[in-house]
Design a protein around this motif. Structure first.
Motif, PDB file in Angstrom:
ATOM      1  N   MET A  56       0.839  -1.213   0.000  1.00 60.30           N
ATOM      2  CA  MET A  56       0.000   0.000   0.000  1.00 60.30           C
ATOM      3  C   MET A  56       0.863   1.248   0.000  1.00 60.30           C
ATOM      4  O   MET A  56       1.876   1.297   0.691  1.00 60.30           O
ATOM      5  CB  MET A  56      -0.915   0.015   1.225  1.00 60.30           C
ATOM      6  CG  MET A  56      -2.029  -0.977   1.117  1.00 60.30           C
ATOM      7  SD  MET A  56      -3.161  -0.815   2.498  1.00 60.30           S
ATOM      8  CE  MET A  56      -4.214  -2.245   2.180  1.00 60.30           C
ATOM      9  N   LYS A  57       0.424   2.205  -0.775  1.00 57.74           N
ATOM     10  CA  LYS A  57       1.143   3.493  -0.796  1.00 57.74           C
ATOM     11  C   LYS A  57       0.219   4.617  -0.368  1.00 57.74           C
ATOM     12  O   LYS A  57       0.484   5.315   0.591  1.00 57.74           O
ATOM     13  CB  LYS A  57       1.735   3.740  -2.179  1.00 57.74           C
ATOM     14  CG  LYS A  57       2.903   2.793  -2.435  1.00 57.74           C
ATOM     15  CD  LYS A  57       3.522   2.940  -3.797  1.00 57.74           C
ATOM     16  CE  LYS A  57       4.650   1.910  -3.957  1.00 57.74           C
ATOM     17  NZ  LYS A  57       4.984   1.661  -5.352  1.00 57.74           N
ATOM     18  N   CYS A  58      -0.912   4.785  -1.085  1.00 59.49           N
ATOM     19  CA  CYS A  58      -1.802   5.905  -0.723  1.00 59.49           C
ATOM     20  C   CYS A  58      -2.772   5.507   0.396  1.00 59.49           C
ATOM     21  O   CYS A  58      -3.107   6.317   1.248  1.00 59.49           O
ATOM     22  CB  CYS A  58      -2.567   6.403  -1.948  1.00 59.49           C
ATOM     23  SG  CYS A  58      -3.821   5.262  -2.551  1.00 59.49           S
ATOM     24  N   GLY A  59      -3.254   4.261   0.360  1.00 57.87           N
ATOM     25  CA  GLY A  59      -4.220   3.798   1.373  1.00 57.87           C
ATOM     26  C   GLY A  59      -5.640   4.251   1.130  1.00 57.87           C
ATOM     27  O   GLY A  59      -6.541   3.904   1.888  1.00 57.87           O
TER      28      GLY A  59
ATOM     29  N   GLY B 250      -7.219   4.376  -2.276  1.00 55.65           N
ATOM     30  CA  GLY B 250      -7.833   4.018  -3.552  1.00 55.65           C
ATOM     31  C   GLY B 250      -7.366   4.809  -4.761  1.00 55.65           C
ATOM     32  O   GLY B 250      -8.033   4.807  -5.790  1.00 55.65           O
ATOM     33  N   ILE B 251      -6.240   5.487  -4.672  1.00 55.84           N
ATOM     34  CA  ILE B 251      -5.775   6.309  -5.800  1.00 55.84           C
ATOM     35  C   ILE B 251      -4.657   5.630  -6.604  1.00 55.84           C
ATOM     36  O   ILE B 251      -4.712   5.565  -7.828  1.00 55.84           O
ATOM     37  CB  ILE B 251      -5.262   7.682  -5.296  1.00 55.84           C
ATOM     38  CG1 ILE B 251      -6.403   8.460  -4.646  1.00 55.84           C
ATOM     39  CG2 ILE B 251      -4.662   8.497  -6.447  1.00 55.84           C
ATOM     40  CD1 ILE B 251      -5.955   9.703  -3.901  1.00 55.84           C
ATOM     41  N   CYS B 252      -3.656   5.097  -5.921  1.00 54.80           N
ATOM     42  CA  CYS B 252      -2.427   4.697  -6.632  1.00 54.80           C
ATOM     43  C   CYS B 252      -2.508   3.330  -7.301  1.00 54.80           C
ATOM     44  O   CYS B 252      -1.764   3.050  -8.234  1.00 54.80           O
ATOM     45  CB  CYS B 252      -1.239   4.721  -5.668  1.00 54.80           C
ATOM     46  SG  CYS B 252      -1.262   3.392  -4.437  1.00 54.80           S
ATOM     47  N   GLY B 253      -3.366   2.455  -6.830  1.00 52.98           N
ATOM     48  CA  GLY B 253      -3.521   1.128  -7.436  1.00 52.98           C
ATOM     49  C   GLY B 253      -2.492   0.101  -6.986  1.00 52.98           C
ATOM     50  O   GLY B 253      -2.527  -1.041  -7.427  1.00 52.98           O
ATOM     51  N   SER B 254      -1.571   0.472  -6.089  1.00 54.31           N
ATOM     52  CA  SER B 254      -0.512  -0.489  -5.736  1.00 54.31           C
ATOM     53  C   SER B 254      -1.039  -1.683  -4.939  1.00 54.31           C
ATOM     54  O   SER B 254      -0.390  -2.713  -4.880  1.00 54.31           O
ATOM     55  CB  SER B 254       0.605   0.208  -4.960  1.00 54.31           C
ATOM     56  OG  SER B 254       0.153   0.596  -3.699  1.00 54.31           O
ATOM     57  N   CYS B 255      -2.227  -1.561  -4.365  1.00 56.22           N
ATOM     58  CA  CYS B 255      -2.753  -2.651  -3.531  1.00 56.22           C
ATOM     59  C   CYS B 255      -3.719  -3.556  -4.293  1.00 56.22           C
ATOM     60  O   CYS B 255      -4.437  -4.335  -3.671  1.00 56.22           O
ATOM     61  CB  CYS B 255      -3.473  -2.076  -2.322  1.00 56.22           C
ATOM     62  SG  CYS B 255      -4.967  -1.180  -2.791  1.00 56.22           S
TER      63      CYS B 255
ATOM     64  N   LEU C  83      -9.357  -3.285  -5.047  1.00 58.84           N
ATOM     65  CA  LEU C  83      -8.348  -2.488  -4.340  1.00 58.84           C
ATOM     66  C   LEU C  83      -8.463  -2.861  -2.868  1.00 58.84           C
ATOM     67  O   LEU C  83      -9.504  -2.614  -2.234  1.00 58.84           O
ATOM     68  CB  LEU C  83      -8.616  -0.997  -4.519  1.00 58.84           C
ATOM     69  CG  LEU C  83      -8.376  -0.432  -5.919  1.00 58.84           C
ATOM     70  CD1 LEU C  83      -8.760   1.040  -5.977  1.00 58.84           C
ATOM     71  CD2 LEU C  83      -6.914  -0.614  -6.347  1.00 58.84           C
TER      72      LEU C  83
ATOM     73  N   CYS D 236      -7.102  -1.650  -0.202  1.00 55.58           N
ATOM     74  CA  CYS D 236      -7.234  -0.550   0.774  1.00 55.58           C
ATOM     75  C   CYS D 236      -8.656   0.010   0.821  1.00 55.58           C
ATOM     76  O   CYS D 236      -9.079   0.508   1.855  1.00 55.58           O
ATOM     77  CB  CYS D 236      -6.233   0.564   0.467  1.00 55.58           C
ATOM     78  SG  CYS D 236      -6.614   1.544  -0.986  1.00 55.58           S
TER      79      CYS D 236
HETATM   80  S1  FES Z   1      -2.897   1.743  -1.625  1.00 60.35           S
HETATM   81 FE1  FES Z   1      -3.221   3.134  -3.241  1.00 60.35          FE
HETATM   82  S2  FES Z   1      -5.003   2.338  -4.200  1.00 60.35           S
HETATM   83 FE2  FES Z   1      -4.767   1.079  -2.451  1.00 60.35          FE
END
Ligand code: FES
Ligand SMILES: Cc1cc2nc3c(=O)[nH]c(=O)nc-3n(C[C@H](O)[C@H](O)[C@H](O)COP(=O)(O)OP(=O)(O)OC[C@H]3O[C@@H](n4cnc5c(N)ncnc54)[C@H](O)[C@@H]3O)c2cc1C
Length: 272
Positions: free
Chosen positions: A223-226, A228-233, A239, A241
């Motif tokens: 997780m990066k943004c937590g 729902g923006i970055c998509g890393s999760c 998603l 997060c």
């Molecule tokens: S941590 Fe960025 S979208 Fe879930």
């Protein structure tokens, strides 16, 4: 309660107490009346100044206005958090994510490692009439923690607590998932809840689902943004997060990545 606090901006908190749980796991307590009362399964993003920001489940403290994180030292960020001392500062934003859907009756809770954290909060929401079977899985005796806390939280419930260690150095010998398979084949549970290593959750969800039981698990992904923006999760289309971290068994088993694949820091899929 603070009014108009922007939950997406880190609030600076001071570490007030540090409790060692095992040689590699520690609980850090701080004051925050919002994180104090999050729902079971919700997490916060924790900024460790000068190092990084990490997702962390919010630990209970049984003291009004206090919250905590229970962290296992692993890579640079978690080790930085683990090494913080009383008086040092962290930034916390959130809470984020959904929560467990708590059923009533005979409940089976299965946790391992720091995956026990959201289950401690779940125990604070059970009714005195619920009958709880709580399973703790660990590799060795040294890695077992929260056993006394589970007993304390369940002192008013009929319950059984079973600890399973892979090497048999404490409690029952063997994988906690073997115990899950045994229990769900012997008894009908009204709800099954899991949090811990993904393979443990995968086997638990599969075993409970195969018996038609209501089952949920709380997932971890990078997780990066937590928010729902970055998509890393992402895990398939989900998603973690934002759509989770708690998912129903049906949805998890329909997701081909659950129990098999995760995305590394570069977003590349790897096998578990
Ligand atoms: S941590 Fe960025 S979208 Fe879930
Ligand atoms: C919802 C959620 C709750 C969590 N709760 C806890 C908890 O209560 N206690 C605990 O010890 N750990 C928890 N974790 C795992 C924790 O966030 C760290 O990822 C893990 O401690 C590894 O950190 P590191 O020091 O190796 O990261 P580093 O290698 O230093 O890398 C840090 C960066 O990678 C990301 N990252 C690395 N590994 C993971 C991972 N497995 N999951 C998510 N992001 C990752 C971080 O967000 C951060 O940006 C949780 C993870 C999630 C997703």
């Amino acid at each position: 309660m603070e009014l108009q606090r922007n939950l997406n901006r880190p609030k600076i908190c001071t570490i007030e107490k540090v409790v060692d749980q095992t040689p590699t796991v520690r609980t850090l307590v701080f004051s925050d009346d919002i994180l104090d009362s999050v729902l079971p399964g919700q997490f916060a993003m924790v900024w460790i100044p000068g190092i990084n920001e990490l997702p962390m489940s919010v630990m209970i403290t049984q003291q009004d206005g206090k919250a905590a994180f229970t962290v296992r030292k692993h890579g640079p960020a978690s080790t930085g958090l683990y090494n913080l001392e009383v008086g040092q500062k962290i930034g916390v934003r959130g809470p984020y994510g959904n929560s467990f859907d708590l059923r009533n009756g005979d409940l089976l809770l299965v946790g391992g490692g720091t995956g026990l954290v959201p289950l401690m909060r779940l125990l604070c929401h059970v009714k005195p009439s619920d009958n709880i079977t709580f399973l703790i899985g660990a590799k060795t005796k040294e890695e077992v923690f929260f056993e006394n806390l589970v007993e304390k939280l369940l002192e008013n419930n009929s319950h059984q607590l079973i600890v399973c260690t892979d090497d048999g150095s404490y409690g029952q010998k063997g994988f906690v998932t073997d115990m899950v398979e045994k229990l769900v084949s012997e008894k009908r549970f009204d709800g099954v809840y899991a949090c811990g290593p993904e393979l443990m959750m995968y086997k638990t969800v599969k075993a409970a689902h195969s018996k038609g039981l209501f089952v949920q698990a709380s997932l971890e992904r990078m997780m990066k943004c937590g928010v729902g923006i970055c998509g890393s999760c992402c895990m398939g289309e989900d998603l973690v997060c934002k759509d989770g971290t708690v998912f129903d068994g049906d949805r998890l088993l329909a997701n081909e990545e659950f129990g098999h694949l995760f995305r590394n820091k570069a977003g590349i899929l790897e096998n578990y």
